[in-house]
Design a protein around this motif. Structure first.
Motif, PDB file in Angstrom:
ATOM      1  N   ARG A 287       0.849  -1.187   0.000  1.00 12.36           N
ATOM      2  CA  ARG A 287       0.000   0.000   0.000  1.00 12.36           C
ATOM      3  C   ARG A 287       0.889   1.243   0.000  1.00 12.36           C
ATOM      4  N   ARG A 288       0.587   2.110  -0.895  1.00 10.43           N
ATOM      5  CA  ARG A 288       1.343   3.361  -0.970  1.00 10.43           C
ATOM      6  C   ARG A 288       0.494   4.467  -0.366  1.00 10.43           C
ATOM      7  N   CYS A 289       1.024   5.080   0.640  1.00 12.97           N
ATOM      8  CA  CYS A 289       0.298   6.145   1.337  1.00 12.97           C
ATOM      9  C   CYS A 289       1.099   7.453   1.246  1.00 12.97           C
ATOM     10  N   TYR A 290       0.357   8.538   1.275  1.00 13.21           N
ATOM     11  CA  TYR A 290       0.998   9.844   1.284  1.00 13.21           C
ATOM     12  C   TYR A 290       0.090  10.817   2.035  1.00 13.21           C
ATOM     13  N   TRP A 291       0.665  11.927   2.441  1.00 10.71           N
ATOM     14  CA  TRP A 291      -0.097  12.961   3.150  1.00 10.71           C
ATOM     15  C   TRP A 291      -0.536  14.031   2.157  1.00 10.71           C
ATOM     16  N   SER A 292      -1.748  14.496   2.318  1.00  8.82           N
ATOM     17  CA  SER A 292      -2.291  15.499   1.414  1.00  8.82           C
ATOM     18  C   SER A 292      -3.104  16.495   2.237  1.00  8.82           C
ATOM     19  N   ARG A 293      -3.421  17.618   1.601  1.00  8.26           N
ATOM     20  CA  ARG A 293      -4.287  18.603   2.262  1.00  8.26           C
ATOM     21  C   ARG A 293      -5.729  18.185   2.055  1.00  8.26           C
ATOM     22  N   GLY A 294      -6.497  18.129   3.152  1.00  7.16           N
ATOM     23  CA  GLY A 294      -7.880  17.705   3.073  1.00  7.16           C
ATOM     24  C   GLY A 294      -8.801  18.823   2.598  1.00  7.16           C
ATOM     25  N   GLU A 295     -10.085  18.540   2.636  1.00  9.03           N
ATOM     26  CA  GLU A 295     -11.091  19.506   2.208  1.00  9.03           C
ATOM     27  C   GLU A 295     -11.214  20.606   3.262  1.00  9.03           C
ATOM     28  N   ALA A 296     -11.272  21.823   2.800  1.00  6.14           N
ATOM     29  CA  ALA A 296     -11.338  22.968   3.722  1.00  6.14           C
ATOM     30  C   ALA A 296     -12.697  23.025   4.412  1.00  6.14           C
ATOM     31  N   TYR A 297     -12.679  23.418   5.691  1.00  2.00           N
ATOM     32  CA  TYR A 297     -13.921  23.625   6.442  1.00  2.00           C
ATOM     33  C   TYR A 297     -13.717  24.828   7.369  1.00  2.00           C
ATOM     34  N   TRP A 298     -14.825  25.410   7.795  1.00  3.08           N
ATOM     35  CA  TRP A 298     -14.792  26.583   8.669  1.00  3.08           C
ATOM     36  C   TRP A 298     -14.721  26.133  10.120  1.00  3.08           C
ATOM     37  N   ASP A 299     -13.716  26.626  10.846  1.00  2.00           N
ATOM     38  CA  ASP A 299     -13.540  26.297  12.259  1.00  2.00           C
ATOM     39  C   ASP A 299     -14.080  27.459  13.078  1.00  2.00           C
ATOM     40  N   ASP A 300     -15.202  27.228  13.783  1.00  2.00           N
ATOM     41  CA  ASP A 300     -15.822  28.284  14.583  1.00  2.00           C
ATOM     42  C   ASP A 300     -14.942  28.696  15.763  1.00  2.00           C
ATOM     43  N   TRP A 301     -14.186  27.822  16.303  1.00  2.00           N
ATOM     44  CA  TRP A 301     -13.356  28.142  17.462  1.00  2.00           C
ATOM     45  C   TRP A 301     -12.255  29.128  17.092  1.00  2.00           C
ATOM     46  N   ARG A 302     -11.579  28.858  15.976  1.00  2.00           N
ATOM     47  CA  ARG A 302     -10.511  29.749  15.537  1.00  2.00           C
ATOM     48  C   ARG A 302     -11.023  30.849  14.626  1.00  2.00           C
ATOM     49  N   GLU A 303     -12.238  30.703  14.161  1.00  2.00           N
ATOM     50  CA  GLU A 303     -12.877  31.653  13.252  1.00  2.00           C
ATOM     51  C   GLU A 303     -12.051  31.868  11.989  1.00  2.00           C
ATOM     52  N   ARG A 304     -11.769  30.739  11.341  1.00  2.00           N
ATOM     53  CA  ARG A 304     -11.052  30.782  10.066  1.00  2.00           C
ATOM     54  C   ARG A 304     -11.234  29.470   9.339  1.00  2.00           C
ATOM     55  N   TRP A 305     -10.856  29.460   8.049  1.00  2.00           N
ATOM     56  CA  TRP A 305     -10.917  28.259   7.244  1.00  2.00           C
ATOM     57  C   TRP A 305      -9.694  27.384   7.556  1.00  2.00           C
ATOM     58  N   VAL A 306      -9.934  26.064   7.665  1.00  2.00           N
ATOM     59  CA  VAL A 306      -8.847  25.126   8.004  1.00  2.00           C
ATOM     60  C   VAL A 306      -8.834  24.005   6.950  1.00  2.00           C
ATOM     61  N   ARG A 307      -7.620  23.677   6.514  1.00  2.00           N
ATOM     62  CA  ARG A 307      -7.442  22.527   5.615  1.00  2.00           C
ATOM     63  C   ARG A 307      -6.547  21.519   6.339  1.00  2.00           C
ATOM     64  N   PRO A 308      -7.165  20.451   6.918  1.00  2.00           N
ATOM     65  CA  PRO A 308      -6.364  19.483   7.699  1.00  2.00           C
ATOM     66  C   PRO A 308      -5.494  18.612   6.802  1.00  2.00           C
ATOM     67  N   ARG A 309      -4.468  18.033   7.423  1.00  2.34           N
ATOM     68  CA  ARG A 309      -3.640  17.050   6.716  1.00  2.34           C
ATOM     69  C   ARG A 309      -4.350  15.715   6.760  1.00  2.34           C
ATOM     70  N   VAL A 310      -4.404  15.023   5.632  1.00  2.60           N
ATOM     71  CA  VAL A 310      -5.118  13.763   5.519  1.00  2.60           C
ATOM     72  C   VAL A 310      -4.171  12.724   4.917  1.00  2.60           C
ATOM     73  N   ARG A 311      -4.191  11.521   5.502  1.00  2.00           N
ATOM     74  CA  ARG A 311      -3.370  10.451   4.953  1.00  2.00           C
ATOM     75  C   ARG A 311      -4.191   9.703   3.898  1.00  2.00           C
ATOM     76  N   VAL A 312      -3.659   9.602   2.691  1.00  2.00           N
ATOM     77  CA  VAL A 312      -4.343   8.952   1.571  1.00  2.00           C
ATOM     78  C   VAL A 312      -3.530   7.697   1.200  1.00  2.00           C
ATOM     79  N   CYS A 313      -4.241   6.567   1.149  1.00  2.00           N
ATOM     80  CA  CYS A 313      -3.574   5.292   0.777  1.00  2.00           C
ATOM     81  C   CYS A 313      -4.245   4.759  -0.484  1.00  2.00           C
TER      82      CYS A 313
END
Length: 92
Positions: free
Chosen positions: A65-91
């Motif tokens: 299995r080949r896995c790599y890290w990528s930027r996930g789908e952006a979502y609005w974080d109410d706590w920080r009050e900004r858009w966040v794109r989490p790191r996601v592991r894709v295999c």
């Protein structure tokens, strides 16, 4: 001891008949007894075990299995009050 016991048994069986036997009857009795013992021993002897021939079974393929890290789908974080794109592991 195991080989001496059958010989003693044969000797004891022949003693009483030796005085009564005539014209080769002892030899015939001994030959018949030996032949019967060989047949009975051959029938009761344990049979050798022959293992079945080895069978080659090909192992299942191993998929790496080949896995790599990528930027996930952006979502609005109410706590920080900004858009966040989490790191996601894709295999694959």
């Amino acid at each position: 001891m195991k080989k001496l016991l059958p010989l003693a048994f044969v000797a004891l069986c022949l003693v009483p008949t030796a005085s009564q036997a005539h014209d080769g009857q002892i030899a015939a009795g001994v030959a018949g007894g030996l032949l019967g013992g060989m047949l009975l021993g051959g029938a009761l002897a344990p049979r050798p075990y022959y293992a079945p021939a080895p069978v080659y079974v090909e192992p299942e393929p191993v998929y790496e299995r080949r896995c790599y890290w990528s930027r996930g789908e952006a979502y609005w974080d109410d706590w920080r009050e900004r858009w966040v794109r989490p790191r996601v592991r894709v295999c694959d």
